[in-house]
Write a protein that holds these residues in place. Sequence first.
Motif, mmCIF file in Angstrom:
data_model
loop_
_atom_site.group_PDB
_atom_site.id
_atom_site.type_symbol
_atom_site.label_atom_id
_atom_site.label_comp_id
_atom_site.label_asym_id
_atom_site.label_seq_id
_atom_site.Cartn_x
_atom_site.Cartn_y
_atom_site.Cartn_z
ATOM 1 N N VAL A 102 0.777 -1.144 0.018
ATOM 2 C CA VAL A 102 0.050 -0.073 -0.109
ATOM 3 C C VAL A 102 1.017 1.269 -0.155
ATOM 4 O O VAL A 102 0.710 2.246 -0.562
ATOM 5 N N VAL A 103 2.032 1.324 0.564
ATOM 6 C CA VAL A 103 2.795 2.414 0.990
ATOM 7 C C VAL A 103 3.611 2.580 -0.263
ATOM 8 O O VAL A 103 3.683 3.997 -1.010
ATOM 9 N N ARG A 104 3.794 1.636 -1.092
ATOM 10 C CA ARG A 104 4.677 1.715 -2.628
ATOM 11 C C ARG A 104 3.750 2.523 -3.224
ATOM 12 O O ARG A 104 4.190 3.024 -4.602
ATOM 13 N N GLU A 105 2.227 2.277 -3.171
ATOM 14 C CA GLU A 105 1.576 3.074 -4.264
ATOM 15 C C GLU A 105 1.732 4.656 -4.218
ATOM 16 O O GLU A 105 1.544 5.399 -5.081
ATOM 17 N N GLY A 106 2.191 5.189 -3.017
ATOM 18 C CA GLY A 106 2.425 6.604 -2.780
ATOM 19 C C GLY A 106 1.277 7.569 -2.868
ATOM 20 O O GLY A 106 1.458 8.692 -3.049
ATOM 21 N N VAL A 107 0.003 7.085 -2.509
ATOM 22 C CA VAL A 107 -1.179 8.088 -2.533
ATOM 23 C C VAL A 107 -1.997 7.795 -1.319
ATOM 24 O O VAL A 107 -2.811 8.761 -1.133
ATOM 25 N N TYR A 108 -2.158 6.874 -0.414
ATOM 26 C CA TYR A 108 -2.786 6.727 0.828
ATOM 27 C C TYR A 108 -2.085 6.987 2.081
ATOM 28 O O TYR A 108 -2.652 7.526 2.986
ATOM 29 N N LEU A 109 -0.858 7.011 2.137
ATOM 30 C CA LEU A 109 -0.093 6.897 3.766
ATOM 31 C C LEU A 109 1.241 7.642 3.474
ATOM 32 O O LEU A 109 1.839 7.373 2.612
ATOM 33 N N ASP A 110 1.267 8.486 4.515
ATOM 34 C CA ASP A 110 2.644 9.192 4.602
ATOM 35 C C ASP A 110 3.691 8.354 5.157
ATOM 36 O O ASP A 110 4.166 8.754 6.088
ATOM 37 N N GLU A 111 4.011 7.591 4.441
ATOM 38 C CA GLU A 111 5.494 6.809 4.738
ATOM 39 C C GLU A 111 5.882 6.249 3.694
ATOM 40 O O GLU A 111 5.544 6.295 2.566
ATOM 41 N N THR A 112 7.118 5.897 3.840
ATOM 42 C CA THR A 112 8.156 5.255 2.836
ATOM 43 C C THR A 112 8.106 3.703 3.108
ATOM 44 O O THR A 112 8.129 3.332 4.217
ATOM 45 N N PRO A 113 8.615 2.905 2.282
ATOM 46 C CA PRO A 113 8.853 1.388 2.524
ATOM 47 C C PRO A 113 10.050 1.361 3.468
ATOM 48 O O PRO A 113 9.923 0.557 4.483
ATOM 49 N N ASP A 114 10.887 2.188 3.691
ATOM 50 C CA ASP A 114 12.320 2.103 4.479
ATOM 51 C C ASP A 114 11.681 2.794 5.889
ATOM 52 O O ASP A 114 12.374 2.164 6.931
ATOM 53 N N SER A 115 10.457 3.352 5.994
ATOM 54 C CA SER A 115 10.331 3.785 7.276
ATOM 55 C C SER A 115 9.130 2.793 8.156
ATOM 56 O O SER A 115 8.992 3.084 9.259
ATOM 57 N N LEU A 116 8.903 1.758 7.226
ATOM 58 C CA LEU A 116 7.871 0.831 7.898
ATOM 59 C C LEU A 116 8.504 -0.051 8.959
ATOM 60 O O LEU A 116 9.854 -0.302 8.830
ATOM 61 N N GLY A 143 9.710 -3.385 10.997
ATOM 62 C CA GLY A 143 9.866 -4.721 10.450
ATOM 63 C C GLY A 143 9.091 -5.624 11.219
ATOM 64 O O GLY A 143 8.155 -5.274 12.088
ATOM 65 N N LYS A 144 9.246 -6.872 11.136
ATOM 66 C CA LYS A 144 8.460 -8.096 11.658
ATOM 67 C C LYS A 144 8.434 -7.874 12.996
ATOM 68 O O LYS A 144 7.368 -8.042 13.590
ATOM 69 N N GLN A 145 9.556 -7.948 13.667
ATOM 70 C CA GLN A 145 9.681 -7.630 15.166
ATOM 71 C C GLN A 145 8.827 -6.523 15.749
ATOM 72 O O GLN A 145 8.002 -6.496 16.573
ATOM 73 N N GLU A 146 9.005 -5.376 14.947
ATOM 74 C CA GLU A 146 8.466 -4.006 15.618
ATOM 75 C C GLU A 146 7.058 -4.280 15.452
ATOM 76 O O GLU A 146 6.270 -3.551 15.982
ATOM 77 N N THR A 147 6.493 -4.787 14.165
ATOM 78 C CA THR A 147 4.837 -4.858 13.879
ATOM 79 C C THR A 147 4.548 -5.796 14.903
ATOM 80 O O THR A 147 3.395 -5.690 15.684
ATOM 81 N N LYS A 148 5.274 -7.016 15.610
ATOM 82 C CA LYS A 148 4.690 -7.662 16.494
ATOM 83 C C LYS A 148 4.503 -6.925 18.085
ATOM 84 O O LYS A 148 3.394 -6.961 18.604
ATOM 85 N N GLU A 149 5.546 -5.991 18.172
ATOM 86 C CA GLU A 149 5.468 -5.133 19.374
ATOM 87 C C GLU A 149 4.394 -4.234 19.041
ATOM 88 O O GLU A 149 3.881 -3.841 20.110
ATOM 89 N N GLU A 150 4.154 -3.641 17.957
ATOM 90 C CA GLU A 150 3.082 -2.571 17.680
ATOM 91 C C GLU A 150 1.758 -3.417 18.110
ATOM 92 O O GLU A 150 0.972 -2.506 18.809
ATOM 93 N N ILE A 151 1.609 -4.509 17.585
ATOM 94 C CA ILE A 151 0.220 -5.073 18.011
ATOM 95 C C ILE A 151 0.021 -5.347 19.328
ATOM 96 O O ILE A 151 -1.054 -4.871 19.806
#
Length: 187
Positions: free
Chosen positions: A45-59, A61-69
């Motif tokens: 979704v981020v690579r589309e560049g039209v919906y979210l104010d992020e870049t693929p590099d700013s997303l 990682g897997k461990q951070e996503t687990k922690e965020e959840i």
Amino acid sequence: MAVDLKRATIPFRDRQRMRIKGRQVVLRPADNGDAEELQRRLARVVREGVYLDETPDSLPGKQETKEEIREIQQRGGMYTVVEVDGEIAGAAILKRGSRGISRHTVRFRTWLTPGYRGMGLGKKLMEYTIGWARANGVEKINLDVWSSNDRAIELYKKYGFQVEGRLRKQAILRGDYVDEVFMGLFL
């Protein structure tokens, strides 16, 4: 015509199954096992560049996503995935206000991957989100959206969100300036 969810008498269920356009759809709380697929789908979704104010590099990682959840859910928020035929098609997140003075509010974020838009999943996620918020004592849902995202703005308005503010020319999407629109829904 706005959708009236205030009079809903059906108790909220955190796991919901349904068929949409002949496909099996499940809305459920995210868990650690979803982290890798969530990361991969969100990057698309981020690579589309039209919906979210992020870049693929700013997303994260897997461990951070687990922690965020875990962190969102432990702080009384909602991290929900929508699956279509067993694959994650998107997510909806409600982050509680971080201070005691704003705990009655949540910040809403949602996304759907290409190929799953136009199926009515956005409506189902919105109904789930509002139902969850009501069942969990939330008084106000806040969100922001790019002014160019007419489809999302109309969906939010349909569910009772109102424009509360706007930052003019906040982003450049595909060469055009767009505003950041702030919307809110009192429950």
